[in-house]
Design a protein around this motif. Structure first.
Motif, short mmCIF file in Angstrom:
data_model
loop_
_atom_site.label_atom_id
_atom_site.label_comp_id
_atom_site.label_asym_id
_atom_site.label_seq_id
_atom_site.Cartn_x
_atom_site.Cartn_y
_atom_site.Cartn_z
N ALA A 1 36.05 42.97 39.40
CA ALA A 1 37.46 43.36 39.41
C ALA A 1 38.13 42.99 40.72
O ALA A 1 39.29 42.59 40.76
N ARG A 2 37.39 43.11 41.83
CA ARG A 2 37.94 42.73 43.13
C ARG A 2 38.29 41.25 43.17
O ARG A 2 39.33 40.84 43.70
N ASN B 1 42.22 36.97 43.21
CA ASN B 1 42.64 35.68 42.66
C ASN B 1 44.06 35.73 42.09
O ASN B 1 44.81 34.75 42.19
N HIS B 2 44.42 36.85 41.46
CA HIS B 2 45.71 36.93 40.78
C HIS B 2 46.83 37.47 41.66
O HIS B 2 47.96 36.99 41.59
N ALA C 1 51.55 41.34 36.62
CA ALA C 1 50.84 42.52 36.14
C ALA C 1 49.42 42.51 36.69
O ALA C 1 48.88 41.46 37.06
N LEU C 2 48.82 43.69 36.77
CA LEU C 2 47.43 43.76 37.17
C LEU C 2 46.57 43.02 36.14
O LEU C 2 46.81 43.13 34.94
N PRO C 3 45.58 42.28 36.57
CA PRO C 3 44.70 41.59 35.61
C PRO C 3 43.99 42.57 34.69
O PRO C 3 43.75 43.74 35.06
N ALA C 4 43.62 42.10 33.52
CA ALA C 4 42.99 42.96 32.53
C ALA C 4 41.71 43.60 33.06
O ALA C 4 41.46 44.79 32.83
N ALA C 5 40.90 42.81 33.76
CA ALA C 5 39.63 43.35 34.26
C ALA C 5 39.87 44.49 35.25
O ALA C 5 39.10 45.45 35.29
N VAL C 6 40.93 44.39 36.03
CA VAL C 6 41.25 45.44 37.00
C VAL C 6 41.72 46.70 36.28
O VAL C 6 41.33 47.82 36.63
N ASN D 1 52.07 48.20 42.08
CA ASN D 1 51.36 47.31 41.16
C ASN D 1 51.36 47.89 39.76
O ASN D 1 51.52 47.17 38.77
N CYS D 2 51.17 49.20 39.67
CA CYS D 2 51.20 49.87 38.37
C CYS D 2 52.58 49.77 37.74
O CYS D 2 52.72 49.56 36.53
N ARG D 3 53.61 49.91 38.55
CA ARG D 3 54.99 49.79 38.06
C ARG D 3 55.24 48.38 37.55
O ARG D 3 55.85 48.18 36.50
#
Length: 419
Positions: A316-317, A322-323, A162-167, A333-335
């Motif tokens: 966020a970058r 990193n993740h 999943a996308l990291p929370a900060a992103v 990525n959203c999916r």
């Protein structure tokens, strides 16, 4: 380019489409046969990718033999030379994959399937028993020789992240139509891209699925069990358009990708707000339109996400790199994020894992034997992401208050408490 797209109102609809040609513009015989027999059920983008791979096989054979002779080798059933050419093509694809550090196994699989499919058809139509047996034996040899070969030297990473929370937090701040960080120029673009982003993130649609939706894709009906209205979205072909004018037409990946899925009221309101106020009059019935009053194209969605990625904050970058080891956010990525969040909610709600995986298959349009749900089951899920969405993923966007604010004061900056 040898992959041409024929589009003429003077031809029957079944004759319009893609065709693979040689350097003189003449259609390649066996590629055309394969397209008509095996390509009818493929989406336009998948068919184009396979035809391009088949074209690379034709070119490889020409480089190896000094003649554009693949059609003749297939017609003559010259398995000895075909096997040699396939081996050369495999080495070429593997070297190209290593040099570019990309997985080009799709090219190899498509080329091998093309040769196999054609000879399977020929073996069934050959009336001579001896010829049939010989062709079946050589076909079996082809399958045994090459079916287990892998282009990639190292296995692809299977973890779905999943996308990291900060992103996620940063994307919400950027894509807000009234955000000073929003990179899109016009107000109409901002609301259109906002609606698209929410469909990708909250509904988990594939990139092309959102672009084939008709204006009335979102529907509602009264449900007596809850004494209220339920909303859902039909993810399927646009029934009002006979021909898609886009060069690379978006489509549905598989038969099971045609589905009805629930849609959050907030997301539906934003989509409707875009339609009522910014879409304008169009000569087509597709939900999302370009600035030139044409159906929105796949490359435009890529540019949209490039703009969002370019507006990410430095923090966020770093999280994204990193993740996910990338500098860009994509619709897929959203999916991924939507799938991980929904699986987590199913699990937290006490649902057994097997039932949760079956629900994922229905929601995201995967086949019953797809391994995708299990990849997500193994995905690492950060606790911080739960704090971003809190308890109810579908109730994240407080749209009604935002729209009411616009109606009361169009110049006011909307402060949406999404998170």
């Amino acid at each position: 380019m040898t992959l041409e797209r024929i589009r003429s109102p003077q031809l029957p609809p079944q004759l319009n489409g893609r065709v693979l040609t040689d350097d003189r513009g003449v259609p390649r015989y066996w590629a055309t046969v394969w397209e008509n027999l095996h390509g009818a059920d493929l989406s336009d983008s998948t068919l184009a990718a396979k035809l391009l791979a088949i074209d690379r096989l034709y070119r490889s054979v020409r480089e190896q033999t000094g003649a554009d002779c693949l059609d003749r080798l297939i017609a003559d059933g010259d398995f000895d030379r075909l096997e040699s050419c396939l081996e050369g093509f495999f080495v070429h694809v593997r070297n190209a994959s290593a040099n570019s550090r990309t997985d080009r196994s799709v090219d190899w699989r498509a080329a091998l399937e093309f040769v196999r499919d054609i000879f399977e058809r020929r073996s069934r139509s050959d009336s001579t028993a001896r010829s049939f047996d010989l062709m079946q034996a050589r076909l079996l040899r082809l399958q045994r020789l090459y079916a287990s070969l892998s282009v990639s030297r190292q296995p692809k990473l299977k973890a779905m992240r999943a996308l990291p929370a900060a992103v996620v937090e940063d994307l919400y701040a950027i894509v807000d139509p009234n955000s000073a960080r929003n990179p899109f120029r016009s107000e109409g673009q901002r609301w259109r891209n906002y609606a698209l982003f929410l469909l990708y993130l909250h509904q988990g649609l594939r990139r092309g699925e959102a672009l084939i939706l008709p204006l009335d894709a979102i529907k509602e009906d009264f449900d007596p069990r809850i004494a209220g209205y339920r909303k859902w979205i039909d993810v399927t072909w646009n029934p009002y358009e006979g021909d898609d004018p886009r060069y690379t037409a978006p489509g549905i990946k598989t038969d099971l990708s045609h589905r009805q899925i629930p849609i959050a009221g907030g997301v539906a309101e934003i989509v409707q707000h875009y339609v009522d106020n910014y879409r304008g009059r169009q000569d087509h019935t597709f939900l999302f339109a370009s600035n030139r009053h044409r159906p929105l194209a796949l490359p435009t969605v890529n540019l949209m996400f490039d703009g969002l990625s370019g507006a990410l904050s430095p923090a966020a970058r770093i999280e994204l790199r990193n993740h996910l080891h990338t500098d860009k956010v994509t619709p897929h990525n959203c999916r991924h994020t939507c799938a991980v969040v929904r699986l987590t909610e199913f699990s937290d709600g006490g649902m057994e894992m097997e039932l949760a995986l079956q629900n994922l298959r229905v929601f995201f349009g995967w086949t019953k034997d797809s391994e995708m749900p299990r990849h997500y089951a193994r995905a690492y899920f950060e606790d911080r992401l739960i704090t971003v969405w809190q308890r109810k993923f579908d109730d994240r966007v407080d749209v009604l208050r935002a729209i009411h604010s616009i109606e009361r004061d169009p110049e006011a900056v909307i402060r949406q408490e999404i998170l």
